[in-house]
Design a protein around this motif. Structure first.
Motif, PDB file in Angstrom:
ATOM      1  N   SER A  80       0.823  -1.180   0.051  1.00 15.12           N
ATOM      2  CA  SER A  80      -0.031  -0.010   0.036  1.00 15.12           C
ATOM      3  C   SER A  80       0.911   1.100   0.082  1.00 15.12           C
ATOM      4  N   ALA A  81       1.863   1.390   0.810  1.00 11.38           N
ATOM      5  CA  ALA A  81       2.716   2.555   1.109  1.00 11.38           C
ATOM      6  C   ALA A  81       3.484   2.690  -0.165  1.00 11.38           C
ATOM      7  N   ALA A  82       4.016   1.698  -0.804  1.00  6.12           N
ATOM      8  CA  ALA A  82       4.663   1.832  -2.247  1.00  6.12           C
ATOM      9  C   ALA A  82       3.955   2.152  -3.273  1.00  6.12           C
ATOM     10  N   LEU A  83       2.720   1.641  -3.210  1.00  4.97           N
ATOM     11  CA  LEU A  83       1.667   1.964  -4.287  1.00  4.97           C
ATOM     12  C   LEU A  83       1.299   3.481  -4.517  1.00  4.97           C
ATOM     13  N   MET A 109      -1.984   3.882 -14.853  1.00  8.14           N
ATOM     14  CA  MET A 109      -2.589   4.682 -14.264  1.00  8.14           C
ATOM     15  C   MET A 109      -3.974   4.101 -13.922  1.00  8.14           C
ATOM     16  N   LEU A 110      -4.785   3.480 -15.012  1.00  3.84           N
ATOM     17  CA  LEU A 110      -6.122   3.195 -14.862  1.00  3.84           C
ATOM     18  C   LEU A 110      -6.026   2.084 -13.912  1.00  3.84           C
ATOM     19  N   PHE A 111      -5.108   1.005 -13.847  1.00  5.02           N
ATOM     20  CA  PHE A 111      -5.233  -0.064 -13.126  1.00  5.02           C
ATOM     21  C   PHE A 111      -4.722   0.363 -11.444  1.00  5.02           C
ATOM     22  N   GLN A 112      -3.759   1.233 -11.483  1.00  2.00           N
ATOM     23  CA  GLN A 112      -3.428   1.834 -10.280  1.00  2.00           C
ATOM     24  C   GLN A 112      -4.741   2.136  -9.316  1.00  2.00           C
ATOM     25  N   SER A 113      -5.497   2.992 -10.280  1.00  2.13           N
ATOM     26  CA  SER A 113      -6.677   3.590  -9.942  1.00  2.13           C
ATOM     27  C   SER A 113      -7.760   2.800  -9.547  1.00  2.13           C
ATOM     28  N   ILE A 114      -8.020   1.948 -10.251  1.00  5.61           N
ATOM     29  CA  ILE A 114      -9.276   0.974 -10.016  1.00  5.61           C
ATOM     30  C   ILE A 114      -8.992  -0.314  -9.273  1.00  5.61           C
ATOM     31  N   ASN A 116      -5.602  -0.627  -7.368  1.00  6.93           N
ATOM     32  CA  ASN A 116      -4.361  -0.534  -6.687  1.00  6.93           C
ATOM     33  C   ASN A 116      -3.366  -1.488  -7.253  1.00  6.93           C
ATOM     34  N   ALA A 117      -3.189  -1.624  -8.545  1.00  7.15           N
ATOM     35  CA  ALA A 117      -2.353  -2.636  -9.319  1.00  7.15           C
ATOM     36  C   ALA A 117      -0.865  -2.002  -9.176  1.00  7.15           C
ATOM     37  N   PHE A 118      -0.195  -2.625  -8.349  1.00  2.00           N
ATOM     38  CA  PHE A 118       1.359  -2.006  -8.441  1.00  2.00           C
ATOM     39  C   PHE A 118       2.086  -2.406  -9.612  1.00  2.00           C
ATOM     40  N   LEU A 119       2.762  -1.653 -10.234  1.00  2.00           N
ATOM     41  CA  LEU A 119       3.466  -1.800 -11.404  1.00  2.00           C
ATOM     42  C   LEU A 119       4.974  -2.367 -11.076  1.00  2.00           C
ATOM     43  N   VAL A 314      -4.061  -7.687 -12.261  1.00  5.63           N
ATOM     44  CA  VAL A 314      -5.281  -7.059 -11.936  1.00  5.63           C
ATOM     45  C   VAL A 314      -6.099  -8.189 -11.571  1.00  5.63           C
ATOM     46  N   SER A 315      -6.866  -8.035 -10.508  1.00  4.79           N
ATOM     47  CA  SER A 315      -8.126  -8.924 -10.079  1.00  4.79           C
ATOM     48  C   SER A 315      -9.497  -8.487  -9.961  1.00  4.79           C
ATOM     49  N   ASN A 316     -10.269  -9.041 -10.157  1.00  2.68           N
ATOM     50  CA  ASN A 316     -11.678  -8.793 -10.458  1.00  2.68           C
ATOM     51  C   ASN A 316     -12.666  -9.593  -9.617  1.00  2.68           C
TER      52      ASN A 316
END
Length: 489
Positions: A80-83, A109-114, A116-119, A314-316
């Motif tokens: 979470s902090a790194a994200l 950025m889309l996946f980070q936003s929806i 919290n997917a860390f790159l 990315v999980s759904n």
């Protein structure tokens, strides 16, 4: 005035119809769902008075609120902090000059936003399309595990390969390795809880997803854990489309050769797979002592670059109002400038995905879609054929894979971005099941996936609009009829 027998029968019939309609309206509208699914269920419950409610019990009921809350309450663990820092970096980043980098940035950025997917940038990713090779490598990795093995599958069958996996896990648990297995009770139907007794006796753990121990009380076909995750010592991970069973190794004559796609990941991407497993595991435990509380040992430091593939996991799932993987597919489709190549066993897109593909086709993008030539679920397959016919008429190239059964879930765009995972291109994966995909930004990986696609074309039959039009009227009727129920398939 006495009523005749026929009048009494008519009154009874009308009474049943009225009661059925009231019950149908109450049943459908008491749970929040999208309009397409609402009308589809009203159609089923109205046209099939008694059987319709039985089908609804299997297919229509939503996940209980307490289970939704157990999934939603899981934290983001170590990332979470790194994200948050990574999100800030991308927001502050100057606009990239190269189109490819702009495409990457917006998708990331889309996946980070929806989600919290860390790159993670420096992953080694190996692609497996053959079950024999995949499980040989996976079993080698499992044999070398030193600290932890986490496994999550929709299906783990009690057959030859399933027993080989269980025996190996029992051995590792006896050696002192932490072994946890999470499985879906419906996907692994027929496998009793006692299948894992020896593993538990050796110190391992095995539980059904969301703690449903008996299919007798859990006959809901929707909201299943369709994810396929393996993590080993927090350093090696697997994600993709293969389940654990002999049919996935081509041992069942009904399907023949099983053509799927799976990834082996070494690097920071394993952190995201590990996080997803821990969250699913904790949500499936009723007692605090059974949950994973101390996370840090499962995220060992990465000291060297493992490879050059940047990716996001990315999980759904139905616990979120956002259809995250579908939004990812839409992002890739809308970003395409040259080509979109898709492999999916189930092609039942909703209107947004269908329109996005239409726009791409009519904008001159080369859209190719590969589906199986045989059904594993006949009703679903007829709907798949319907949408394949529609897209062929729009200008897409449709391939029917003929060398066994195609179960891969892949999308490659412009040789720049790709997705591989458990999510099909259908309503069920978008809205109803728990899924997981890897979205990758690396032309070396996309080159490999495109070459695999080209190789698969050799085992395909191209279905032209004329060939679809020449299909028997009865077959086209079944396709059109099946399509009416696509929102609930």
């Amino acid at each position: 005035m006495l009523l005749t027998t026929w009048q009494i029968i008519k009154l009874i019939i009308w009474g049943i119809i009225i009661i059925n309609e009231i019950a149908a309206l109450y049943t459908v509208f008491r749970e929040k769902r999208d309009i397409a699914a609402t009308w589809a269920w009203l159609l089923v419950l109205t046209l099939i008075p008694v059987l319709g409610f039985i089908l609804y019990a299997f297919l229509g009921r939503k996940l209980p609120q307490d289970k939704m809350e157990r999934i939603q309450s899981q934290t983001e663990l170590e990332l979470s902090a790194a994200l948050e820092e990574q999100k800030k970096q991308f927001l502050d980043m100057p606009r990239p000059k190269k189109q490819t980098m702009r495409m990457y940035r917006r998708t990331i950025m889309l996946f980070q936003s929806i989600d919290n997917a860390f790159l993670t940038r420096h992953n080694q990713v190996d692609i497996y399309t053959d079950g024999q090779r995949l499980f040989q490598k996976m079993f080698d990795d499992l044999s070398n595990a030193q600290k932890s093995i986490h496994i999550e599958f929709y299906t783990i069958y009690n057959d030859r390969i399933g027993n080989q996996l269980r025996t190996l896990l029992e051995q590792k648990a006896a050696e002192g390795v932490e072994v946890r297995v999470l499985y879906d009770s419906w996907g692994s139907m027929g496998v009793k809880r006692s299948f894992y007794d020896a593993l538990r006796q050796n110190g391992g753990l095995a539980e059904p997803f969301l703690m449903t121990h008996s299919n007798l009380f859990d006959f809901r076909l929707n909201y299943r854990d369709h994810r396929k995750i393996v993590t080993i010592d927090g350093k090696i991970g697997y994600v993709g489309g293969f389940n654990v069973g002999d049919q996935y190794l081509g041992r069942l004559p009904k399907f023949g050769y099983w053509r799927d796609t799976h990834l082996r990941v070494i690097g920071g991407g394993v952190y995201s797979l590990q996080q997803r497993f821990i969250r699913d595991w904790n949500a499936s435990q009723r007692h605090v002592q059974d949950k994973i509380i101390h996370y840090r040992p499962y995220f060992p430091p990465i000291t060297v670059k493992q490879g050059n593939t940047a990716l996001q996991i990315v999980s759904n799932g139905p616990e979120s109002p956002l259809e995250k993987i579908k939004l990812g597919y839409l992002r890739l489709i809308n970003a395409a400038q040259d080509h979109i190549w898709i492999q999916t066993p189930y092609l039942i897109p909703d209107d947004s995905v269908l329109d996005a593909l239409r726009i791409a086709i009519h904008s001159g993008v080369d859209v190719r879609i590969m589906i199986p030539c045989k059904p594993d679920h006949p009703f679903v397959y007829r709907a798949t054929q319907y949408y394949a016919r529609q897209l062929a008429n729009e200008g897409a190239t449709i391939y029917f894979y003929q060398n066994g059964f195609l179960h891969a879930k892949t999308m490659v765009v412009d040789g720049k971005m790709a997705s591989v995972g458990s999510a099909n291109l259908d309503f069920r994966s978008f809205k109803l099941n728990f899924e997981i995909n890897a979205f990758m930004y690396d032309h070396h990986i996309t080159d490999q996936l495109e070459q695999i696609f080209v190789n698969d074309i050799r085992n395909c039959k191209v279905m032209t609009p004329e060939m679809f039009a020449a299909q028997p009227v009865w077959l086209r009727f079944k396709q059109t009829f099946s399509r009416l129920f696509s929102p609930i398939l």
